[in-house]
Scaffold this motif. Structure first.
Motif, mmCIF file in Angstrom:
data_model
loop_
_atom_site.group_PDB
_atom_site.id
_atom_site.type_symbol
_atom_site.label_atom_id
_atom_site.label_comp_id
_atom_site.label_asym_id
_atom_site.label_seq_id
_atom_site.Cartn_x
_atom_site.Cartn_y
_atom_site.Cartn_z
ATOM 1 N N PHE A 194 -3.147 9.304 -15.539
ATOM 2 C CA PHE A 194 -2.982 9.053 -14.104
ATOM 3 C C PHE A 194 -1.563 9.304 -13.585
ATOM 4 N N VAL A 195 -0.567 9.228 -14.462
ATOM 5 C CA VAL A 195 0.813 9.433 -13.998
ATOM 6 C C VAL A 195 1.349 10.794 -14.455
ATOM 7 N N PHE A 215 -11.728 10.939 -10.356
ATOM 8 C CA PHE A 215 -10.420 11.052 -11.013
ATOM 9 C C PHE A 215 -9.295 10.966 -9.977
ATOM 10 N N GLY A 216 -9.439 11.725 -8.888
ATOM 11 C CA GLY A 216 -8.420 11.735 -7.831
ATOM 12 C C GLY A 216 -8.266 10.370 -7.183
ATOM 13 N N LEU A 217 -9.397 9.734 -6.884
ATOM 14 C CA LEU A 217 -9.345 8.431 -6.209
ATOM 15 C C LEU A 217 -8.725 7.358 -7.111
ATOM 16 N N PHE A 220 -4.271 3.940 -8.829
ATOM 17 C CA PHE A 220 -3.419 3.547 -9.963
ATOM 18 C C PHE A 220 -1.939 3.712 -9.594
ATOM 19 N N ASN A 221 -1.613 4.856 -9.011
ATOM 20 C CA ASN A 221 -0.213 5.109 -8.664
ATOM 21 C C ASN A 221 0.267 4.197 -7.539
ATOM 22 N N TYR A 222 -0.648 3.841 -6.635
ATOM 23 C CA TYR A 222 -0.290 2.911 -5.555
ATOM 24 C C TYR A 222 0.102 1.559 -6.163
#
Lengths: 235, 210
Positions: free
Chosen positions: B19-20, B171-173, B178-180
């Motif tokens: 995710f990162v 995956f995008g959502l 996750f990054n938020y």
């Protein structure tokens, strides 16, 4: 010696040592993790159900009973050698085309039928097929062919030759010419296959099974005698 | 525990490979259709990451820079083959389901990326911790995506999400969410540190006051 030459020699030496260590690790792993073909429950179910044409099972009984009561046996290397003078190694063409098991139906409606499991690499993965043979009047004929394991049709590659919907075209083609004078083009025309390497792999595996049967069918009585020596013990 | 060890240990979450760092996207989308696939592929990757990181870290001073990539690939391929043999022998059902993707672990960017960016520069212990942390991060990402996709396809009957396109959307959502969360946590931690720095009296000021 120049520094660049030294560097090249050092690089080659380090890569060679790493490769040797990796080979040692893989050899060790192969000793403990090598997959061996056995007559397990799944194989008995496969032999009992996949080869049935008119009745639900080939033996006339359910697969659990067929497994528990040893309807099928797998020939060991020793039995094969004693009966025919051949070993499994004799039927190996190369590391990617070989016979992995010979099964024999010792009970049930299909008694006396031989099932030869052979493997060949298709596009990039092994295709494992089982060909069943009936011995009659001193000759043999192909009863059926079934794919036991393959990974040729993952992703978007459609290898029609291995699809259940079209596989029977291939089986009838082989049955019509048991000398296996069948070209890849014949199979592609009959099945609509699009991946030539899968076609060639399947054909090699089936040809190996037929070649093997050609070598052992005259020794059928000796093989039965060897199996009878087990006294009901399954292999 | 020193800061570097702590950062390495939490690397799998804070710098999550999926995710990162956005590494290993191909197997992630292809095999995160259910939880069991995710666990299987994740643990297989974890094993390879751990072993290759340790091996490469041990040899980091011996392998010449010019041949480091072929050397890494040979080492990674060895451990992938070991995993492949293990899965084929002991986990035939899993082999049928994810077997085609196991050899592809060799070219998974996470493995080569960690070998190049971490194991080649750090000691064996830290490299082992990094391998486990990143492997667990990858496994958790696969499990999370697998759980969501399995729920949507099996419970909500939205079978579209089993497809690659649906997988990409999920995956995008999840990546955005996750990054938020990670950014929010980092910002909160940063604000707290600034606040504490502002409140704490400087040593010279204390001396002067005395």
């Amino acid at each position: 010696m120049k520094a660049s030459t030294k560097n090249v020699i050092k690089s080659i030496a380090v890569l060679s040592v790493i490769a040797l260590v990796c080979v040692a690790i893989l050899s060790l792993a192969n000793v403990f993790l090598k997959k061996e073909v056995t007559l397990d429950k799944a194989t008995v179910k496969f032999l009992n159900e996949k080869f049935a044409t008119t009745a639900p099972t080939t033996t006339g009984t359910d697969s659990d009973t067929a497994y528990n009561e040893d309807y099928f046996v797998m020939l060991t290397d020793g039995e094969l050698s004693n009966a025919s003078g051949y070993t499994y190694k004799s039927f190996k063409s190369n590391s990617s085309n070989y016979v992995s098991a010979i099964y024999y139906a010792q009970k049930g409606a299909n008694e006396g039928v031989y099932y030869i499991e052979s493997v060949s690499v298709g596009y990039q993965n092994p295709i494992s097929v089982v060909v069943s043979f009936v011995i009659d009047n001193g000759d043999f004929s192909i009863q059926n062919i079934a794919v036991k394991e393959q990974r040729e049709d993952f992703g978007d590659r459609k290898t029609q030759v291995l699809n259940p919907e079209t596989f029977f075209y291939y089986v009838s083609l082989v049955k019509s010419d048991e000398d296996m004078n069948i070209t890849d083009a014949d199979i592609i025309a009959a099945t609509g296959a699009t991946t030539k390497k899968s076609v060639a792999g399947l054909n090699r595996a089936v040809t190996r099974a037929i070649d093997t049967m050609n070598k052992i069918y005259t020794k059928s009585d000796e093989i039965k005698a060897e199996i009878n020596k087990r006294g009901g013990q399954n292999g | 525990m020193d800061k570097k060890t702590k950062d390495t240990l939490l690397g799998g979450i804070i710098n999550n490979p999926v995710f990162v760092l956005v590494l290993g996207t191909c197997p992630t989308i292809a095999k995160s259709t259910n939880i069991s696939n995710g666990i299987g592929l994740g643990l297989a990757t974890l094993f390879v990451l751990l072993c290759s990181n340790v091996f490469i870290s041990l040899l980091r001073k011996t392998i010449p820079g010019e041949v480091r990539l072929p050397a890494y690939i040979v080492i990674i391929a060895t451990f992938v083959t070991v995993v492949q043999l293990f899965v084929a022998k002991f986990l035939p059902d899993l082999d049928k389901s994810i077997g085609a993707f196991i050899p592809l672990i060799v070219v998974n960017c996470i493995i080569l990326g960690r070998a190049e960016a971490f194991a080649a520069k750090n000691n064996v212990l830290l490299s082992a911790i990094d391998g486990v942390s990143m492997g667990l991060g990858f496994t958790l990402a696969l499990i999370l995506l697998g759980a969501i996709r399995q729920f949507l396809s099996e419970v909500c009957k939205l079978t579209f999400f089993v497809s690659s396109a649906g997988g990409f959307m999920i995956f995008g959502l999840v990546m955005a969410a996750f990054n938020y969360v990670i950014t929010a946590i980092n910002n909160k931690a940063f604000s707290k540190k600034v606040l504490l720095d502002m409140k704490a009296p400087k040593a010279e000021d204390v001396k002067e006051a005395e």
